[in-house]
Write a protein that holds these residues in place. Structure first.
Motif, PDB file in Angstrom:
ATOM      1  N   GLU A 144       0.834  -1.203   0.000  1.00  0.00           N
ATOM      2  CA  GLU A 144       0.000   0.000   0.000  1.00  0.00           C
ATOM      3  C   GLU A 144       0.871   1.257   0.000  1.00  0.00           C
ATOM      4  O   GLU A 144       0.643   2.191  -0.792  1.00  0.00           O
ATOM      5  CB  GLU A 144      -0.907   0.000   1.233  1.00  0.00           C
ATOM      6  N   LEU A 145       1.875   1.283   0.882  1.00  0.00           N
ATOM      7  CA  LEU A 145       2.776   2.440   0.925  1.00  0.00           C
ATOM      8  C   LEU A 145       3.576   2.549  -0.366  1.00  0.00           C
ATOM      9  O   LEU A 145       3.803   3.650  -0.891  1.00  0.00           O
ATOM     10  CB  LEU A 145       3.717   2.306   2.125  1.00  0.00           C
ATOM     11  N   GLY A 146       3.998   1.394  -0.892  1.00  0.00           N
ATOM     12  CA  GLY A 146       4.749   1.403  -2.139  1.00  0.00           C
ATOM     13  C   GLY A 146       3.943   1.958  -3.304  1.00  0.00           C
ATOM     14  O   GLY A 146       4.474   2.706  -4.139  1.00  0.00           O
ATOM     15  N   GLU A 147       2.670   1.613  -3.370  1.00  0.00           N
ATOM     16  CA  GLU A 147       1.815   2.130  -4.444  1.00  0.00           C
ATOM     17  C   GLU A 147       1.693   3.652  -4.353  1.00  0.00           C
ATOM     18  O   GLU A 147       1.736   4.351  -5.380  1.00  0.00           O
ATOM     19  CB  GLU A 147       0.426   1.485  -4.376  1.00  0.00           C
ATOM     20  N   ASP A 148       1.530   4.162  -3.130  1.00  0.00           N
ATOM     21  CA  ASP A 148       1.437   5.615  -2.957  1.00  0.00           C
ATOM     22  C   ASP A 148       2.730   6.296  -3.420  1.00  0.00           C
ATOM     23  O   ASP A 148       2.690   7.321  -4.133  1.00  0.00           O
ATOM     24  CB  ASP A 148       1.167   5.959  -1.492  1.00  0.00           C
ATOM     25  N   LEU A 149       3.875   5.740  -3.024  1.00  0.00           N
ATOM     26  CA  LEU A 149       5.151   6.319  -3.423  1.00  0.00           C
ATOM     27  C   LEU A 149       5.376   6.183  -4.926  1.00  0.00           C
ATOM     28  O   LEU A 149       5.963   7.074  -5.556  1.00  0.00           O
ATOM     29  CB  LEU A 149       6.285   5.638  -2.662  1.00  0.00           C
ATOM     30  N   PHE A 150       4.890   5.096  -5.493  1.00  0.00           N
ATOM     31  CA  PHE A 150       5.020   4.886  -6.940  1.00  0.00           C
ATOM     32  C   PHE A 150       4.248   5.970  -7.696  1.00  0.00           C
ATOM     33  O   PHE A 150       4.761   6.541  -8.668  1.00  0.00           O
ATOM     34  CB  PHE A 150       4.493   3.494  -7.311  1.00  0.00           C
ATOM     35  N   VAL A 151       3.021   6.242  -7.256  1.00  0.00           N
ATOM     36  CA  VAL A 151       2.213   7.272  -7.913  1.00  0.00           C
ATOM     37  C   VAL A 151       2.897   8.633  -7.800  1.00  0.00           C
ATOM     38  O   VAL A 151       2.968   9.396  -8.775  1.00  0.00           O
ATOM     39  CB  VAL A 151       0.800   7.308  -7.293  1.00  0.00           C
ATOM     40  N   GLN A 152       3.420   8.945  -6.614  1.00  0.00           N
ATOM     41  CA  GLN A 152       4.098  10.232  -6.428  1.00  0.00           C
ATOM     42  C   GLN A 152       5.329  10.347  -7.324  1.00  0.00           C
ATOM     43  O   GLN A 152       5.569  11.381  -7.949  1.00  0.00           O
ATOM     44  CB  GLN A 152       4.494  10.405  -4.962  1.00  0.00           C
ATOM     45  N   ALA A 153       6.133   9.271  -7.354  1.00  0.00           N
ATOM     46  CA  ALA A 153       7.373   9.317  -8.131  1.00  0.00           C
ATOM     47  C   ALA A 153       7.103   9.438  -9.623  1.00  0.00           C
ATOM     48  O   ALA A 153       7.729  10.247 -10.320  1.00  0.00           O
ATOM     49  CB  ALA A 153       8.212   8.061  -7.829  1.00  0.00           C
ATOM     50  N   THR A 154       6.176   8.627 -10.125  1.00  0.00           N
ATOM     51  CA  THR A 154       5.898   8.669 -11.558  1.00  0.00           C
ATOM     52  C   THR A 154       5.231   9.977 -11.968  1.00  0.00           C
ATOM     53  O   THR A 154       5.443  10.471 -13.075  1.00  0.00           O
ATOM     54  CB  THR A 154       5.018   7.473 -11.961  1.00  0.00           C
ATOM     55  N   ALA A 155       4.407  10.547 -11.067  1.00  0.00           N
ATOM     56  CA  ALA A 155       3.768  11.826 -11.378  1.00  0.00           C
ATOM     57  C   ALA A 155       4.798  12.936 -11.525  1.00  0.00           C
ATOM     58  O   ALA A 155       4.583  13.904 -12.259  1.00  0.00           O
ATOM     59  CB  ALA A 155       2.752  12.179 -10.297  1.00  0.00           C
ATOM     60  N   ARG A 156       5.918  12.800 -10.849  1.00  0.00           N
ATOM     61  CA  ARG A 156       6.984  13.803 -10.922  1.00  0.00           C
ATOM     62  C   ARG A 156       8.077  13.423 -11.916  1.00  0.00           C
ATOM     63  O   ARG A 156       9.108  14.076 -11.979  1.00  0.00           O
ATOM     64  CB  ARG A 156       7.597  14.000  -9.537  1.00  0.00           C
ATOM     65  N   GLY A 157       7.847  12.345 -12.649  1.00  0.00           N
ATOM     66  CA  GLY A 157       8.819  11.920 -13.646  1.00  0.00           C
ATOM     67  C   GLY A 157      10.036  11.235 -13.060  1.00  0.00           C
ATOM     68  O   GLY A 157      11.088  11.155 -13.706  1.00  0.00           O
ATOM     69  N   GLY A 158       9.920  10.713 -11.837  1.00  0.00           N
ATOM     70  CA  GLY A 158      11.046  10.047 -11.188  1.00  0.00           C
ATOM     71  C   GLY A 158      11.105   8.564 -11.496  1.00  0.00           C
ATOM     72  O   GLY A 158      10.154   7.970 -12.016  1.00  0.00           O
ATOM     73  N   ASP A 159      12.243   7.957 -11.161  1.00  0.00           N
ATOM     74  CA  ASP A 159      12.418   6.514 -11.330  1.00  0.00           C
ATOM     75  C   ASP A 159      11.835   5.762 -10.146  1.00  0.00           C
ATOM     76  O   ASP A 159      11.461   6.348  -9.127  1.00  0.00           O
ATOM     77  CB  ASP A 159      13.907   6.178 -11.472  1.00  0.00           C
ATOM     78  N   PHE A 160      11.790   4.453 -10.307  1.00  0.00           N
ATOM     79  CA  PHE A 160      11.333   3.589  -9.232  1.00  0.00           C
ATOM     80  C   PHE A 160      11.964   2.218  -9.446  1.00  0.00           C
ATOM     81  O   PHE A 160      12.094   1.758 -10.579  1.00  0.00           O
ATOM     82  CB  PHE A 160       9.801   3.457  -9.239  1.00  0.00           C
TER      83      PHE A 160
END
Length: 260
Positions: free
Chosen positions: A92-108
């Motif tokens: 659940e926490l990973g999904e939230d961080l994934f959405v934040q990172a991809t929305a800002r154009g970051g890697d994961f």
């Protein structure tokens, strides 16, 4: 004249007596009023004391309730044995961080690792030693995980490390460091002498990834390849692994078809 003087003196005495009685009654009335006021003040003070005490007690109950609620929520999110996030909370926490990172154009990047031959440790030295190994691995790696990364136990002896804003090269570096730290764990404190190793699979973000599921799937294929390569190693996902997986699935399907 004497009679008049006597009557005047008697009248004055009676007047003074009436005035004294009136003053005494006023004094008694004043004392009674003061007693009523004191009683009202005492009752008010008692009421305020009871009210403040009740509010204070209610506040304590609410604070304890909130503490218990947070404790139970934390317990629901944490793995009881290792003290790190469990599978549900980690994903659940990973999904939230994934959405934040991809929305800002970051890697994961996703790292999956599995302790090698863990069943052999349980069978040889007992489940108590196996639990010691799991806790020791979690303790050794917790201090190595960056703030903002996610470290979770997702299975019996399987763990995940999620790295927001980190590319695949960084994931390979972190995985190799974790592999070395696990291999360096001194096991004599468990009462037995053996070596702990782990196999790692690493997968980075691709252009068409819309959630964590594809990254977990690719990291799992890389982990399977690391197991097949002899364990205690780190493997990065590549398209070759996908082809190997498809070939393996075809062989399994052909075998099951021929058996049936």
């Amino acid at each position: 004249m004497k009679t008049l003087a006597y009557q005047a003196a008697q009248f004055n005495a009676n007047q003074q007596s009436r005035e004294i009685n009136l003053l005494n009654k006023e004094r008694e009335l004043y004392i009674a009023q003061q007693m009523v006021k004191e009683r009202e003040y005492t009752n008010m003070l008692m009421f305020v004391t009871i009210l403040v005490g009740g509010l204070f007690f209610l506040g304590i109950l609410l604070a304890v309730g909130q503490m218990q609620k947070r404790k139970f929520m934390r317990m629901a999110r944490m793995d009881a044995l290792t003290g790190i996030l469990n599978r549900g909370a980690g994903q659940e926490l990973g999904e939230d961080l994934f959405v934040q990172a991809t929305a800002r154009g970051g890697d994961f990047c996703v790292i999956l690792f599995d302790l090698d031959l863990f069943k052999r440790i349980n069978d040889s030295y007992g489940h108590g030693t196996g639990d010691w190994v799991l806790k020791k691995v979690a303790d050794f790696l917790k201090s190595h995980i960056r703030n903002g990364d996610v470290f979770a136990r997702i299975g019996g002896e399987e763990f995940a490390i999620l790295l927001p804003y980190a590319n695949e090269e960084k994931g390979m570096e972190v995985a190799e460091q974790c592999r070395a730290r696990i291999e360096a764990i001194e096991t004599q404190h468990s009462g037995h002498k053996f070596v702990i190793t782990a196999s790692f699979g690493v997968s980075g973000l691709m252009a068409d990834d819309l959630s964590l599921d594809p990254l977990f799937h690719r990291a799992d294929m890389a982990l399977y390849a690391a197991k097949s390569c002899g364990r205690n190693t780190v493997v990065r996902y590549s398209e070759v692994l996908k082809c190997d997986q498809q070939a393996t699935d075809l062989r399994r399907y052909a075998a099951s078809t021929s058996i049936s």
